[in-house]
Design a protein around this motif. Structure first.
Motif, PDB file in Angstrom:
ATOM      1  N   HIS A 113       1.190  -1.238  -0.053  1.00  0.00           N
ATOM      2  CA  HIS A 113       0.266   0.388   0.111  1.00  0.00           C
ATOM      3  C   HIS A 113       0.994   1.342   0.033  1.00  0.00           C
ATOM      4  N   PRO A 114       1.393   1.632  -1.237  1.00  0.00           N
ATOM      5  CA  PRO A 114       2.676   2.658  -0.913  1.00  0.00           C
ATOM      6  C   PRO A 114       2.324   4.276  -0.876  1.00  0.00           C
ATOM      7  N   ASP A 115       0.277   3.951  -1.084  1.00  0.00           N
ATOM      8  CA  ASP A 115       0.408   5.652  -1.372  1.00  0.00           C
ATOM      9  C   ASP A 115      -0.117   6.258   0.335  1.00  0.00           C
ATOM     10  N   ILE A 116      -0.353   4.957   1.284  1.00  0.00           N
ATOM     11  CA  ILE A 116      -1.115   5.009   2.017  1.00  0.00           C
ATOM     12  C   ILE A 116       0.223   5.873   2.900  1.00  0.00           C
ATOM     13  N   GLN A 117      -0.567   6.995   3.676  1.00  0.00           N
ATOM     14  CA  GLN A 117       0.362   7.434   4.604  1.00  0.00           C
ATOM     15  C   GLN A 117       0.597   6.576   6.309  1.00  0.00           C
ATOM     16  N   LEU A 118       1.693   6.070   6.125  1.00  0.00           N
ATOM     17  CA  LEU A 118       1.526   5.060   7.597  1.00  0.00           C
ATOM     18  C   LEU A 118       2.435   5.836   9.144  1.00  0.00           C
ATOM     19  N   HIS A 119       1.283   6.074   9.526  1.00  0.00           N
ATOM     20  CA  HIS A 119       1.790   6.879  11.145  1.00  0.00           C
ATOM     21  C   HIS A 119       1.969   5.521  11.982  1.00  0.00           C
ATOM     22  N   VAL A 120       3.239   5.617  12.437  1.00  0.00           N
ATOM     23  CA  VAL A 120       4.126   4.372  13.643  1.00  0.00           C
ATOM     24  C   VAL A 120       4.460   5.121  14.700  1.00  0.00           C
ATOM     25  N   GLU A 121       3.218   4.497  15.873  1.00  0.00           N
ATOM     26  CA  GLU A 121       3.876   4.505  17.119  1.00  0.00           C
ATOM     27  C   GLU A 121       4.897   3.786  18.216  1.00  0.00           C
ATOM     28  N   PRO A 122       5.963   3.605  17.653  1.00  0.00           N
ATOM     29  CA  PRO A 122       6.327   2.148  18.966  1.00  0.00           C
ATOM     30  C   PRO A 122       6.817   2.780  19.981  1.00  0.00           C
ATOM     31  N   ALA A 123       5.796   2.023  21.183  1.00  0.00           N
ATOM     32  CA  ALA A 123       6.006   3.053  22.391  1.00  0.00           C
ATOM     33  C   ALA A 123       5.647   1.220  23.293  1.00  0.00           C
ATOM     34  N   ASN A 124       6.884   0.830  24.576  1.00  0.00           N
ATOM     35  CA  ASN A 124       6.529  -0.303  25.058  1.00  0.00           C
ATOM     36  C   ASN A 124       5.608  -0.117  26.092  1.00  0.00           C
ATOM     37  N   SER A 125       5.624   1.475  26.590  1.00  0.00           N
ATOM     38  CA  SER A 125       4.389   1.834  27.614  1.00  0.00           C
ATOM     39  C   SER A 125       2.528   1.299  27.228  1.00  0.00           C
ATOM     40  N   VAL A 126       1.981   1.034  28.025  1.00  0.00           N
ATOM     41  CA  VAL A 126       0.524   0.784  27.134  1.00  0.00           C
ATOM     42  C   VAL A 126       0.003   2.108  28.238  1.00  0.00           C
ATOM     43  N   ALA A 127      -1.144   2.212  27.084  1.00  0.00           N
ATOM     44  CA  ALA A 127      -1.931   3.690  26.616  1.00  0.00           C
ATOM     45  C   ALA A 127      -3.331   2.926  26.664  1.00  0.00           C
ATOM     46  N   LEU A 128      -3.893   4.040  27.350  1.00  0.00           N
ATOM     47  CA  LEU A 128      -5.824   3.352  27.129  1.00  0.00           C
ATOM     48  C   LEU A 128      -5.311   3.695  25.397  1.00  0.00           C
ATOM     49  N   LEU A 129      -6.140   2.488  24.839  1.00  0.00           N
ATOM     50  CA  LEU A 129      -6.690   2.760  23.843  1.00  0.00           C
ATOM     51  C   LEU A 129      -7.839   3.787  22.952  1.00  0.00           C
ATOM     52  N   SER A 130      -8.558   3.996  24.714  1.00  0.00           N
ATOM     53  CA  SER A 130      -9.682   5.101  24.047  1.00  0.00           C
ATOM     54  C   SER A 130      -9.493   6.348  23.958  1.00  0.00           C
ATOM     55  N   GLN A 131      -7.736   6.856  24.809  1.00  0.00           N
ATOM     56  CA  GLN A 131      -7.527   7.883  24.138  1.00  0.00           C
ATOM     57  C   GLN A 131      -6.372   7.830  22.976  1.00  0.00           C
ATOM     58  N   LYS A 132      -6.152   7.026  22.435  1.00  0.00           N
ATOM     59  CA  LYS A 132      -5.202   7.199  21.220  1.00  0.00           C
ATOM     60  C   LYS A 132      -6.412   7.370  19.772  1.00  0.00           C
ATOM     61  N   ARG A 133      -5.263   7.934  18.958  1.00  0.00           N
ATOM     62  CA  ARG A 133      -6.073   7.646  17.005  1.00  0.00           C
ATOM     63  C   ARG A 133      -5.650   6.598  17.080  1.00  0.00           C
ATOM     64  N   PHE A 134      -6.531   5.253  16.310  1.00  0.00           N
ATOM     65  CA  PHE A 134      -5.222   4.280  15.541  1.00  0.00           C
ATOM     66  C   PHE A 134      -6.070   3.328  14.876  1.00  0.00           C
ATOM     67  N   ASP A 135      -5.991   2.839  14.252  1.00  0.00           N
ATOM     68  CA  ASP A 135      -6.137   1.898  13.355  1.00  0.00           C
ATOM     69  C   ASP A 135      -5.765  -0.042  13.654  1.00  0.00           C
ATOM     70  N   LEU A 136      -4.899   0.127  14.126  1.00  0.00           N
ATOM     71  CA  LEU A 136      -4.347  -1.043  14.581  1.00  0.00           C
ATOM     72  C   LEU A 136      -3.550  -0.633  16.250  1.00  0.00           C
ATOM     73  N   ALA A 137      -3.660  -1.601  16.570  1.00  0.00           N
ATOM     74  CA  ALA A 137      -2.510  -1.703  17.883  1.00  0.00           C
ATOM     75  C   ALA A 137      -2.742  -3.098  17.908  1.00  0.00           C
ATOM     76  N   ILE A 138      -1.140  -3.857  18.566  1.00  0.00           N
ATOM     77  CA  ILE A 138      -0.285  -4.451  18.761  1.00  0.00           C
ATOM     78  C   ILE A 138      -0.192  -4.411  19.977  1.00  0.00           C
ATOM     79  N   ARG A 139      -0.446  -5.341  21.009  1.00  0.00           N
ATOM     80  CA  ARG A 139      -0.675  -5.261  22.178  1.00  0.00           C
ATOM     81  C   ARG A 139      -0.086  -6.531  22.588  1.00  0.00           C
ATOM     82  N   VAL A 140       0.742  -7.013  24.098  1.00  0.00           N
ATOM     83  CA  VAL A 140       0.772  -8.060  25.015  1.00  0.00           C
ATOM     84  C   VAL A 140       0.817  -8.213  26.371  1.00  0.00           C
TER      85      VAL A 140
END
Length: 286
Positions: A113-140
Motif C-alpha cells: 500500500h505505497p499510497d498510504i501515509q503510515l503513522h507508526v507509534e512504537p512505544a513499550n508503555s501501554v496507554a489506554l486505547l480510548s485515548q489514542k487515535r489508531f487503526d490497529l494496535a499490537i498488544r502483548v
C-alpha cells in the motif's frame, strides 16, 4: 431535508410521482407524503397536482434552478463513500516487536500500500486505547481495554536469563509489574534468590542490561532471540519457571476490520506463524 429536496429534484426530472418512485425504489404514496411534508417545512408549495399530472410552481422551479446541480453532485459523491479508502493508517505497537520480529510485516504492508501515509507509534508503555487515535494496535499480555475488537496472533514465553560468566549474580532486572508475574511458589522462590530486584520499565533496556552482563533478567523469547543474534556472549536460563503472554491485534469500531486493517493483521499473523518463538516455543541457548 436535504434528502427530501433530492427526491423533489428527481420528481421534477421525471414529471410524475409514479416514474420517480419507480426509479428511486420508493412507493409513490410515500413519496407524495414526503413532498407534502417538505412543502410544509418550506412554507410554500413546490408542485401543482392535477389530473393531467404535475407541474412546478414558481417556487418549485426556483428550488430546482438553485439546488438541482449541487444536490445531484452531492448525492453522486456520497454514493462513493462505501468504497472510500482512507489515505492514512495509524499503528500503535511495542517498539521491541516492530523493530525486530514483526518488522517484515510492517515492511510488507507498506510495500503493498505505497499510497498510504503510515503513522507508526512504537512505544513499550501501554496507554489506554480510548485515548489514542489508531487503526490497529499490537498488544502483548492481559488486555485492560474491552472497548475494542481483538484477534490473538500468537504467544511469547518468558523466562529468566543471564550471561554464563555471571551466572551467580544477585541482581535481577524485571520489566514487568509484580501483578504480571505468576504468583506461584516456584516464581516466588526463584525471585527470592536475588538480593536486588530492580524494576525497569522497558523490555529492550532489560535486554541490554543482561547482554552487558549487569545481571539476570526476566525476558520474553523475542528479546532472548535478539540476545542470541546480536551478542557473542553465552547465556543460560536460571531455573525452569516460565509463563506465556499472548500477542493481540486490536482495532476499533466494527467487528469485521476494514480492508487495510485486515491486510495488516494477515501480514502480522503470517509473521507470527513463521517464527516459532512467537508461537510459545522456548529458544535453545546451548
Amino acid at each position: 431535508m436535504l434528502d427530501d429536496l433530492r427526491l423533489f429534484i428527481e420528481i421534477s426530472r421525471w414529471g410524475s410521482f409514479a416514474k420517480a418512485a419507480e426509479e428511486l425504489g420508493i412507493g409513490a404514496p410515500t413519496l407524495s407524503k414526503r413532498m407534502l411534508a417538505l412543502e410544509d417545512k418550506l412554507g410554500y408549495p413546490l408542485l401543482l397536482r392535477s389530473a393531467r399530472g404535475l407541474r412546478l410552481t414558481n417556487h418549485g422551479q426556483a428550488v430546482v434552478d438553485e439546488m438541482a446541480d449541487p444536490l445531484l453532485a452531492l448525492h453522486a459523491k456520497s454514493e462513493t463513500l462505501s468504497t472510500l479508502e482512507a489515505k492514512t493508517f495509524h499503528l500503535l505497537c511495542p517498539q521491541n516487536l516492530i523493530i525486530d520480529p514483526l518488522y517484515d510485516a510492517l515492511q510488507s504492508f507498506q510495500s503493498q500500500h505505497p499510497d498510504i501515509q503510515l503513522h507508526v507509534e512504537p512505544a513499550n508503555s501501554v496507554a489506554l486505547l480510548s485515548q489514542k487515535r489508531f487503526d490497529l494496535a499490537i498488544r502483548v499480555g492481559e488486555l485492560e481495554d474491552s472497548s475494542v475488537y481483538q484477534k490473538r496472533l500468537g504467544q511469547i514465553t518468558v523466562r529468566v536469563v543471564v550471561a554464563k560468566e555471571i551466572a551467580t549474580t544477585q541482581t535481577l532486572f524485571l520489566p514487568f509489574k509484580a501483578s504480571q508475574i505468576p504468583a506461584t511458589d516456584e516464581w516466588l522462590t526463584l525471585l527470592a534468590q536475588f538480593n536486588h530486584v530492580s524494576y525497569v520499565g522497558d523490555i529492550t533496556l532489560v535486554r541490554k542490561l543482561v547482554g552487558s552482563e549487569n545481571g539476570a533478567g526476566v525476558l520474553p523469547m523475542t528479546e532472548i532471540a535478539a540476545l542470541r543474534a546480536h551478542s557473542k556472549t553465552a547465556f543460560k536460563y536460571i531455573g525452569d519457571c516460565q509463563f506465556t503472554r499472548n500477542i493481540y491485534a486490536l482495532w476499533p469500531n466494527q467487528q469485521i476490520p476494514p480492508a487495510h486493517t485486515k491486510d495488516f493483521i494477515e501480514q502480522l499473523q503470517a509473521q507470527c506463524q513463521a517464527l516459532d518463538y512467537l508461537q510459545g516455543a522456548i529458544l535453545s541457548l546451548s
